[in-house]
Design an enzyme around this catalytic site. Structure first.
Site, short mmCIF file in Angstrom:
data_model
loop_
_atom_site.label_atom_id
_atom_site.label_comp_id
_atom_site.label_asym_id
_atom_site.label_seq_id
_atom_site.Cartn_x
_atom_site.Cartn_y
_atom_site.Cartn_z
N ARG A 41 5.71 51.56 81.51
CA ARG A 41 6.86 51.80 82.40
C ARG A 41 7.60 53.07 82.01
O ARG A 41 8.11 53.79 82.85
CB ARG A 41 7.78 50.58 82.40
CG ARG A 41 7.21 49.40 83.20
CD ARG A 41 7.99 48.12 82.96
NE ARG A 41 7.59 47.48 81.71
CZ ARG A 41 8.41 46.76 80.94
NH1 ARG A 41 9.66 46.60 81.28
NH2 ARG A 41 7.96 46.20 79.83
N HIS A 89 8.47 38.90 76.55
CA HIS A 89 8.19 40.27 76.97
C HIS A 89 7.72 40.22 78.42
O HIS A 89 6.88 39.41 78.76
CB HIS A 89 7.11 40.87 76.07
CG HIS A 89 6.94 42.35 76.22
ND1 HIS A 89 6.43 42.93 77.35
CD2 HIS A 89 7.24 43.38 75.38
CE1 HIS A 89 6.41 44.25 77.19
NE2 HIS A 89 6.90 44.54 76.01
#
Lengths: 247, 604
Positions: free
Chosen positions: B255, B235
């Site tokens: 994000r 990740h």
């Protein structure tokens, strides 16, 4: 930078009694209490029992009493503690010991089963779903943040001092009941059970549970007091009592 | 050796999202169900999932459909997915999400009162049903609270040591109860593995202590086939500072809400490297990217929301080039949105409450004012037990697998949000078909001799006592080797070195010793976990050596290109008759024309 710290960790002995065992170790920047307990486990006491999972404050497994305060070990940073001369770590005292820092919390799982489950009202849309506004679930979502660490149960004097485990479900499950009662899709009625079986009357709103909640749920103000009000208006309000006599 | 014995029609190992969903389905089918969980009920790693569950319900953008979701999943997986699983997943996820609401789940809402869906990396339209940044907690609590009323026997804090077969068919397991250290025998007509991942094979991981590849290793030792083990998802955004929190996940939701990645020069480096097949869908500039995060349907997504494998490698490149942050990561900045929104601080706290608290409490950092430092962390394994796409049965009759420990749906790289939906889609299918299997087959026989042998091996560490090797030290050495030599960027020579070390660790495992009683003994438990970690580490390393190309979560510095000849098969590992690992290729069956057409029409 490494600094010395002295930990006194509760160790149980065969038979159930226990004593504190002292460990000296070094601590580096940013460590939380759970890191130090793990370090001691890896280097000095491989059989030390500690329950943990996520180490990020999301699963609610590593509840303990640190310097007497009910906390999650993974979210208690070393630099929050006043002194590193003598840090005590002991298990939650409201539950029976299993070993060292691990307690038997199975009572909580049994209690939950005794609360009437979620029962949806018929769907209001042709596709079998419901339309619900965000503002109508804001409060329920607060309750659903609960990570079931059981620190509120640990600190509740009705359980801790008075051992009313058979008559009182404790703050965690009052929050759980509130989440169901205030869910706009749920259709069941838990008010009679709250009064008769779940012992909501035992809570005298000292708010100790709210203070220790790592998720900052307003347990007393937002869950327990509104439920108490519902019980009161159902059973003790003079006007509704008279009306009920004529039903 | 008279152990406590339990018999069920269906035995489920693992009580995360997949195990619980399987339990519900099997119990509703009217068979008896036993559920074994390694921790307390409701603590499984599912609880850590943050962003949401992907389902093409088209609430926020009516252009979405199963076809787009299917194409997105295949593109993300670089076309080595089990296309049947990707198809079923895309088609069934909406119903699986909707039924959760009928079981008490409380999702965030759209303005018109439906389940709200958010943007996420690799998903063309807003598709993730979510609850703030704690969707995993909502999923596991909903399933847990639904399951306990169905008469399912839950065995908490039990660990399965090995599977036992009867004439090649799954028959039962030997497990131990952590609280008292005693062994228990479970026999069952059908067994479902739902044990999650194996992140604990690496030093920097978002996984909890439970993620030791148990289901992978149990199936492997029983003779099942594992595929795609080289595909590990790193990740892109884990915490990097302070050291004790390194690896803890920072949700992609940051994000999705407008957070941007910057190097120490303040450059948004993700704009510098956009893969060709994603160019048509990626924003041309920062302004367009911002509009996308604010649900402007005419805008394309910012490059921060490209697939996880790509973002992780870009971050790795910035750090290696000396453009990283002070503690070896890069900057993830959500605070900047105050230039765009009037109440930015409040907005961030409402949209990302767990992230706000996580950084405040663990790093003394206020994400509403200051950029975070983040770097890649071992998060998920795409590889796992090879299963039939429809029934989730492994290559061992009566043995099923669902969730992260099964393989197929994700191919070479998983899209964020596809994991939670994978759990409920294939958990349900595993439960359904395990119940069918249990009805159609009689009770197997559990061989006492096999149980006794497993028990002896499990107790070996006690016979060596304090003179034995420290299990924690061996685990650390293993994690260092996998992290440094079979990590995010791979090389043949380094992986051969890793293989050599894994053989040494196997020898050391036979010397591991523990003392004391068996009750809640973490050292002993670690010794038992090590068997599984070593088995999966070897499968990962051998598979990664075999795939001499770069694809998805598998990046070879010595073979940096994606090659067509590797797109036609999955790498398979299996235990050979002599105990050594056999590596071979399983051809990917041809995709039916109608699915091919879906992919073509979504390529623009």
């Amino acid at each position: 930078m490494e600094t010395q710290a002295t930990f006194k960790i509760w160790r149980t002995h065969p038979g159930g009694d226990g004593t504190f065992q002292t460990f000296k170790t070094t601590v580096t920047e940013g460590m939380v209490v759970l890191d130090v307990v793990h370090k001691i486990q890896a280097e000095q006491a491989p059989d030390l029992a500690v329950r943990w999972n996520c180490k990020a404050g999301k699963c609610g497994s590593c509840s303990a009493e640190i310097n007497g305060n009910p906390r999650l070990m993974c979210m208690t940073r070393m630099n929050e503690l006043d002194t590193w001369e003598q840090i005590t770590v002991e298990p939650m005292r409201t539950f029976p010991p299993i070993k060292d820092l691990v307690t038997d919390v199975s009572w909580n799982f049994r209690v939950k089963k005794g609360i009437k489950k979620f029962k949806p009202r018929p769907a209001d849309q042709p596709d079998g779903t419901w339309r619900v506004a965000q503002r109508d679930v804001d409060r329920v979502q607060e309750f659903r943040k609960c990570i079931e660490c059981f620190l509120c149960q640990d600190v509740c004097h009705v359980l801790r001092e008075h051992n009313k485990h058979d008559e009182f479900i404790g703050p965690r499950f009052l929050v759980y009941a509130a989440n169901l009662e205030m869910n706009p899709i749920d259709s069941d009625d838990r008010i009679p059970d709250l009064k008769e079986q779940h012992g909501i009357g035992y809570c005298n709103i000292t708010k100790c549970c709210t203070k220790v909640c790592p998720e900052h749920i307003h347990i007393t103000d937002n869950a327990i007091i509104p439920l108490k009000e519902r019980v009161v208006s159902r059973y003790y309000d003079p006007v509704t009592r008279i009306l009920r006599m004529f039903k | 050796m008279a152990h406590q014995t339990h018999s069920y029609d269906v035995l489920i190992i693992g009580a995360g999202g997949a195990g619980l969903r399987a339990a519900i389905e099997a119990a509703n089918a009217g068979v008896t169900v036993g559920l074994i969980c390694k921790s307390l009920l409701g603590k499984a790693h599912t609880v850590m999932a943050e962003g949401g569950m992907a389902a093409a319900m088209a609430h926020n953008d009516d252009r979405d459909s199963w076809r787009v979701h299917f194409a997105d999943t295949m593109r993300g997986g670089q076309y080595v997915n089990n296309w049947r699983m990707a198809e079923l997943h895309a088609k069934e996820a909406p119903d699986r999400v909707r039924e959760l609401e009928g079981w008490g789940a409380v999702f965030d809402r759209t303005k018109d009162g439906r389940i709200n869906q958010r943007n996420f990396g690799g998903h063309r339209y807003p598709r993730l049903a979510h609850v703030g940044d704690r969707t995993g907690l909502e999923l596991i609590r909903t399933l847990q609270d639904h399951t306990v009323y169905l008469g399912v026997d839950v065995h908490m804090e039990h660990t399965v040591i090995d599977l036992v077969l009867d004439n090649g068919r799954a028959a039962g397991v030997l497990a131990y109860d952590r609280a008292n250290g005693q062994f228990k025998v479970f026999s069952a007509k059908a067994i479902i593995l739902a044990t999650g991942g194996l992140g604990r094979a690496y030093r920097v991981t978002s996984n909890s202590w439970e993620g030791t590849g148990d289901g992978h290793a149990l199936a492997y030792r029983a003779g099942a086939e594992l595929i795609d083990m080289e595909f590990i998802q790193f990740h892109p955004t884990g915490m990097v500072w302070p050291p004790s929190v390194k690896g803890i996940l920072v949700t992609e939701g940051v994000r999705g809400e407008g957070g941007v990645l910057k190097n120490k020069e303040g450059r948004r480096f993700m704009f510098d490297d956009i893969p060709d097949n994603y160019k048509p869908q990626t924003a041309a500039d920062e302004e367009e990217g911002w509009r996308y995060t604010q649900n402007d349907k005419s805008a394309r997504r910012p490059p921060e929301l490209l697939t996880r494998d790509h973002v992780a490698r870009c971050i790795n490149r910035e750090v290696k080039a000396g453009r990283g942050s002070p503690h070896g990561g890069v900057f993830l900045d959500i605070a900047w949105i105050k230039e765009k929104l009037p109440n930015a601080a409040e907005h961030i706290q409402r949209k990302l409450p767990s992230m706000y608290h996580q950084f405040m409490q663990l790093a003394d950092l206020d994400i509403t004012t200051t950029p975070m430092e983040v770097g890649p962390t071992t998060h998920y394994v795409m590889g796992g037990i090879r299963v039939d796409g429809d029934t989730q049965m492994s290559t061992i009759p009566g043995l099923f697998a669902a969730g992260e420990c099964a393989s197929g749906i994700n191919g070479a790289n998983r899209l964020g949000g596809n994991s939670l939906s994978d759990l409920i889609v294939f958990g349900k299918r595993a439960g359904e078909y395990a119940a069918v299997w249990a009805r159609e087959n009689g009770a197997p026989r559990v061989d006492e001799g096999a149980l006794a042998a497993i028990e002896r091996t499990a107790l070996d560490p006690f016979t060596r006592g304090e003179h034995g090797e420290n299990p924690y030290k061996l685990q650390q050495d293993l994690q260092d080797t996998m992290q440094d030599l079979v990590g995010i960027v791979r090389l043949e020579g380094e992986m051969q070195t890793a293989l050599g070390r894994l053989q040494e660790y196997k020898a050391r495992l036979t010397r591991v010793g523990v003392t004391g009683g068996r009750e809640y003994h973490s050292g002993w438990h670690t010794a038992l976990d090590l068997r599984n970690l070593l088995a999966v580490s070897e499968a990962i390393t051998l598979s990664a050596i075999e795939r001499k190309e770069s694809r998805g979560g598998h990046f070879r510095e010595d073979y940096p290109e994606k090659l067509d000849q590797f797109a036609t098969f999955n790498v398979m590992t299996k235990q050979g008759s002599g105990g050594a690992v056999q590596v071979s290729h399983v051809p990917i069956p041809p995709m039916p024309p109608e699915l091919k057409q879906v992919i073509e029409e979504q390529k623009s």
